[in-house]
Design a protein around this motif. Sequence first.
Motif, PDB file in Angstrom:
ATOM      1  N   LEU A  62     -17.232  11.285  29.042  1.00 45.09           N
ATOM      2  CA  LEU A  62     -16.301  12.089  28.255  1.00 45.09           C
ATOM      3  C   LEU A  62     -16.356  11.811  26.745  1.00 45.09           C
ATOM      4  CD1 LEU A  62     -13.963  14.198  28.367  1.00 45.09           C
ATOM      5  CD2 LEU A  62     -12.415  12.247  28.576  1.00 45.09           C
ATOM      6  N   PRO A  63     -16.238  10.563  26.283  1.00 48.51           N
ATOM      7  CA  PRO A  63     -16.263  10.358  24.826  1.00 48.51           C
ATOM      8  C   PRO A  63     -17.554  10.845  24.169  1.00 48.51           C
ATOM      9  CG  PRO A  63     -15.402   8.420  25.926  1.00 48.51           C
ATOM     10  CD  PRO A  63     -15.954   9.317  27.004  1.00 48.51           C
ATOM     11  N   GLU A  64     -18.670  10.624  24.832  1.00 46.80           N
ATOM     12  CA  GLU A  64     -19.941  11.052  24.277  1.00 46.80           C
ATOM     13  C   GLU A  64     -20.035  12.581  24.213  1.00 46.80           C
ATOM     14  OE1 GLU A  64     -20.206   6.878  25.193  1.00 46.80           O
ATOM     15  OE2 GLU A  64     -19.440   8.532  26.377  1.00 46.80           O
ATOM     16  N   GLN A  65     -19.499  13.248  25.209  1.00 44.49           N
ATOM     17  CA  GLN A  65     -19.512  14.709  25.206  1.00 44.49           C
ATOM     18  C   GLN A  65     -18.561  15.269  24.149  1.00 44.49           C
ATOM     19  OE1 GLN A  65     -21.581  16.836  27.017  1.00 44.49           O
ATOM     20  NE2 GLN A  65     -22.597  14.864  27.192  1.00 44.49           N
ATOM     21  N   VAL A  66     -17.411  14.633  23.970  1.00 45.01           N
ATOM     22  CA  VAL A  66     -16.477  15.050  22.923  1.00 45.01           C
ATOM     23  C   VAL A  66     -17.128  14.869  21.552  1.00 45.01           C
ATOM     24  CG1 VAL A  66     -14.280  14.457  21.792  1.00 45.01           C
ATOM     25  CG2 VAL A  66     -14.381  14.687  24.287  1.00 45.01           C
ATOM     26  N   GLU A  67     -17.790  13.735  21.349  1.00 46.30           N
ATOM     27  CA  GLU A  67     -18.462  13.504  20.070  1.00 46.30           C
ATOM     28  C   GLU A  67     -19.536  14.556  19.802  1.00 46.30           C
ATOM     29  OE1 GLU A  67     -21.450  10.330  17.988  1.00 46.30           O
ATOM     30  OE2 GLU A  67     -19.874   9.482  19.265  1.00 46.30           O
ATOM     31  N   ALA A  68     -20.279  14.936  20.830  1.00 46.00           N
ATOM     32  CA  ALA A  68     -21.322  15.961  20.655  1.00 46.00           C
ATOM     33  C   ALA A  68     -20.711  17.285  20.198  1.00 46.00           C
ATOM     34  CB  ALA A  68     -22.098  16.147  21.958  1.00 46.00           C
ATOM     35  N   ILE A  69     -19.553  17.619  20.726  1.00 52.70           N
ATOM     36  CA  ILE A  69     -18.857  18.845  20.321  1.00 52.70           C
ATOM     37  C   ILE A  69     -18.415  18.730  18.866  1.00 52.70           C
ATOM     38  CG2 ILE A  69     -16.781  20.249  20.700  1.00 52.70           C
ATOM     39  CD1 ILE A  69     -17.136  19.496  23.740  1.00 52.70           C
ATOM     40  N   TRP A  70     -17.871  17.574  18.506  1.00 52.16           N
ATOM     41  CA  TRP A  70     -17.461  17.372  17.113  1.00 52.16           C
ATOM     42  C   TRP A  70     -18.644  17.530  16.170  1.00 52.16           C
ATOM     43  CZ3 TRP A  70     -14.532  12.228  18.289  1.00 52.16           C
ATOM     44  CH2 TRP A  70     -13.269  12.517  18.811  1.00 52.16           C
ATOM     45  N   ARG A  71     -19.736  16.897  16.502  1.00 49.21           N
ATOM     46  CA  ARG A  71     -20.924  16.961  15.641  1.00 49.21           C
ATOM     47  C   ARG A  71     -21.385  18.407  15.453  1.00 49.21           C
ATOM     48  NH1 ARG A  71     -21.732  12.404  13.589  1.00 49.21           N
ATOM     49  NH2 ARG A  71     -21.813  10.491  14.786  1.00 49.21           N
ATOM     50  N   ALA A  72     -21.373  19.168  16.556  1.00 43.83           N
ATOM     51  CA  ALA A  72     -21.791  20.577  16.490  1.00 43.83           C
ATOM     52  C   ALA A  72     -20.864  21.389  15.592  1.00 43.83           C
ATOM     53  CB  ALA A  72     -21.844  21.179  17.893  1.00 43.83           C
ATOM     54  N   SER A  73     -19.593  20.973  15.483  1.00 45.55           N
ATOM     55  CA  SER A  73     -18.649  21.716  14.640  1.00 45.55           C
ATOM     56  C   SER A  73     -18.486  21.087  13.260  1.00 45.55           C
ATOM     57  CB  SER A  73     -17.295  21.841  15.342  1.00 45.55           C
ATOM     58  OG  SER A  73     -16.675  20.579  15.460  1.00 45.55           O
ATOM     59  N   GLY A  74     -19.290  20.072  12.955  1.00 43.11           N
ATOM     60  CA  GLY A  74     -19.260  19.483  11.630  1.00 43.11           C
ATOM     61  C   GLY A  74     -18.284  18.344  11.439  1.00 43.11           C
ATOM     62  N   VAL A  75     -17.634  17.894  12.502  1.00 42.43           N
ATOM     63  CA  VAL A  75     -16.702  16.764  12.400  1.00 42.43           C
ATOM     64  C   VAL A  75     -17.526  15.486  12.512  1.00 42.43           C
ATOM     65  CG1 VAL A  75     -14.736  15.583  13.449  1.00 42.43           C
ATOM     66  CG2 VAL A  75     -14.803  18.081  13.371  1.00 42.43           C
ATOM     67  N   LYS A  76     -17.459  14.655  11.489  1.00 42.87           N
ATOM     68  CA  LYS A  76     -18.265  13.435  11.457  1.00 42.87           C
ATOM     69  C   LYS A  76     -17.457  12.257  11.981  1.00 42.87           C
ATOM     70  CE  LYS A  76     -21.015  15.199   7.734  1.00 42.87           C
ATOM     71  NZ  LYS A  76     -21.241  15.267   6.331  1.00 42.87           N
ATOM     72  N   ALA A  77     -17.175  12.297  13.270  1.00 43.36           N
ATOM     73  CA  ALA A  77     -16.435  11.217  13.921  1.00 43.36           C
ATOM     74  C   ALA A  77     -17.305  10.623  15.019  1.00 43.36           C
ATOM     75  CB  ALA A  77     -15.134  11.755  14.515  1.00 43.36           C
ATOM     76  N   VAL A  78     -17.144   9.336  15.234  1.00 45.85           N
ATOM     77  CA  VAL A  78     -17.860   8.633  16.294  1.00 45.85           C
ATOM     78  C   VAL A  78     -16.851   8.286  17.382  1.00 45.85           C
ATOM     79  CG1 VAL A  78     -19.152   6.541  16.865  1.00 45.85           C
ATOM     80  CG2 VAL A  78     -19.532   7.682  14.674  1.00 45.85           C
ATOM     81  N   HIS A 106     -13.480  12.421  40.486  1.00 46.64           N
ATOM     82  CA  HIS A 106     -14.232  12.258  39.251  1.00 46.64           C
ATOM     83  C   HIS A 106     -15.061  13.499  38.949  1.00 46.64           C
ATOM     84  CE1 HIS A 106     -13.421   8.123  40.598  1.00 46.64           C
ATOM     85  NE2 HIS A 106     -13.222   7.931  39.300  1.00 46.64           N
ATOM     86  N   PRO A 107     -15.102  13.910  37.686  1.00 44.20           N
ATOM     87  CA  PRO A 107     -15.879  15.098  37.334  1.00 44.20           C
ATOM     88  C   PRO A 107     -17.380  14.855  37.412  1.00 44.20           C
ATOM     89  CG  PRO A 107     -14.928  14.124  35.359  1.00 44.20           C
ATOM     90  CD  PRO A 107     -14.399  13.347  36.527  1.00 44.20           C
ATOM     91  N   THR A 108     -18.094  15.908  37.730  1.00 43.86           N
ATOM     92  CA  THR A 108     -19.546  15.902  37.627  1.00 43.86           C
ATOM     93  C   THR A 108     -19.904  16.009  36.148  1.00 43.86           C
ATOM     94  OG1 THR A 108     -19.649  18.308  37.732  1.00 43.86           O
ATOM     95  CG2 THR A 108     -19.814  17.115  39.843  1.00 43.86           C
ATOM     96  N   ARG A 109     -21.194  15.973  35.869  1.00 42.48           N
ATOM     97  CA  ARG A 109     -21.657  16.168  34.482  1.00 42.48           C
ATOM     98  C   ARG A 109     -21.139  17.495  33.952  1.00 42.48           C
ATOM     99  NH1 ARG A 109     -25.513  18.659  31.629  1.00 42.48           N
ATOM    100  NH2 ARG A 109     -26.454  17.561  29.894  1.00 42.48           N
ATOM    101  N   GLU A 110     -21.236  18.534  34.758  1.00 43.11           N
ATOM    102  CA  GLU A 110     -20.768  19.861  34.344  1.00 43.11           C
ATOM    103  C   GLU A 110     -19.247  19.873  34.189  1.00 43.11           C
ATOM    104  OE1 GLU A 110     -22.776  19.279  37.027  1.00 43.11           O
ATOM    105  OE2 GLU A 110     -24.657  19.886  36.079  1.00 43.11           O
ATOM    106  N   PRO A 162     -24.590   7.317  30.960  1.00 43.44           N
ATOM    107  CA  PRO A 162     -23.707   7.005  29.822  1.00 43.44           C
ATOM    108  C   PRO A 162     -23.532   8.158  28.831  1.00 43.44           C
ATOM    109  CG  PRO A 162     -25.141   5.147  30.267  1.00 43.44           C
ATOM    110  CD  PRO A 162     -25.614   6.281  31.157  1.00 43.44           C
ATOM    111  N   GLU A 163     -24.600   8.894  28.560  1.00 42.55           N
ATOM    112  CA  GLU A 163     -24.507   9.991  27.588  1.00 42.55           C
ATOM    113  C   GLU A 163     -23.709  11.189  28.111  1.00 42.55           C
ATOM    114  OE1 GLU A 163     -28.435  10.511  29.801  1.00 42.55           O
ATOM    115  OE2 GLU A 163     -27.369   8.810  28.931  1.00 42.55           O
ATOM    116  N   ASP A 164     -23.419  11.187  29.400  1.00 46.16           N
ATOM    117  CA  ASP A 164     -22.648  12.284  29.989  1.00 46.16           C
ATOM    118  C   ASP A 164     -21.160  11.975  30.110  1.00 46.16           C
ATOM    119  OD1 ASP A 164     -24.948  13.838  30.297  1.00 46.16           O
ATOM    120  OD2 ASP A 164     -25.393  12.960  32.246  1.00 46.16           O
TER     121      ASP A 164
END
Length: 184
Positions: free
Chosen positions: A19-35, A157-161, A15-17
Motif C-alpha cells: 500500500l505505501p509504495e502504491q500510494v507513493e507511485a500515485i503521488w509521484r504521477a501527480s507531481g507530489v514529491k513525498a516519500v 488481504h488485498p491482492t496486488r490489484e 514489497p513494491e506492491d
Amino acid sequence: MFLGDSLTAGFGLQPEDALPEQVEAIWRASGVKAVAINAGVSGDTTANGLARFDWSVVAAEPDLLVVALGANDFLMGVPPDIARANLAAILDRAKAAAVPAVLVGLTPRGALQPGSREAAYAAIYPELAAGYGVPYYPSLLGQIEGDPSLLQPDGLHPTREGVVVISAPLAAFLEPVILSIEAW
C-alpha cells in the motif's frame, strides 16, 4: 510514514506492491514529491504499534504519520476500550513529537448493531479523529471488501490489484494533507 499491520506491510505481495509504495507511485504521477515509508508489520495490534512508536516513528522523523491499526485487535478479540486507549496513546505521542497524524478507520464486517462489539470498534476512529482534530479516512478495504477477485484467498488481504484499487482514494485523501504540511 504508514504505521500499520499486514494491510500496510503488503502481506502476500511483493514489497513494491504494498500500500505505501502504491500510494507513493500515485503521488509521484501527480507531481507530489513525498516519500511513503512502510512501517507496517503483519500481525501488529494497536499495542504493538504503540510499543514500537519511539524507535519506528520518532527515529524516522516523518513529516506525517498515517495510523492504520486495529484490525488485528478486532480479530483477536481485544476489548474496544483497550484498542481505543492504545490508539489515543499513539496520537498523543505523535502530538508530543510534533508529527501530524491521519487516522485510518476500521469497518468491521457484519451488522453494526447498537451496543455490539462491531459498533464499538467502528466508533473508535471517528471519535478519536474528532477529539484529536486529525484527518479521518474511514476504511482501507471499504471499496474492495467482499470482492473475492480483489482479495487473497484468506478473504482479508488485498491482492496486488486490490491494493491498486484502494491506493487511489487514499492517495487522493492524503495529498491535500501533505500539501498543507509542505506549505506550512
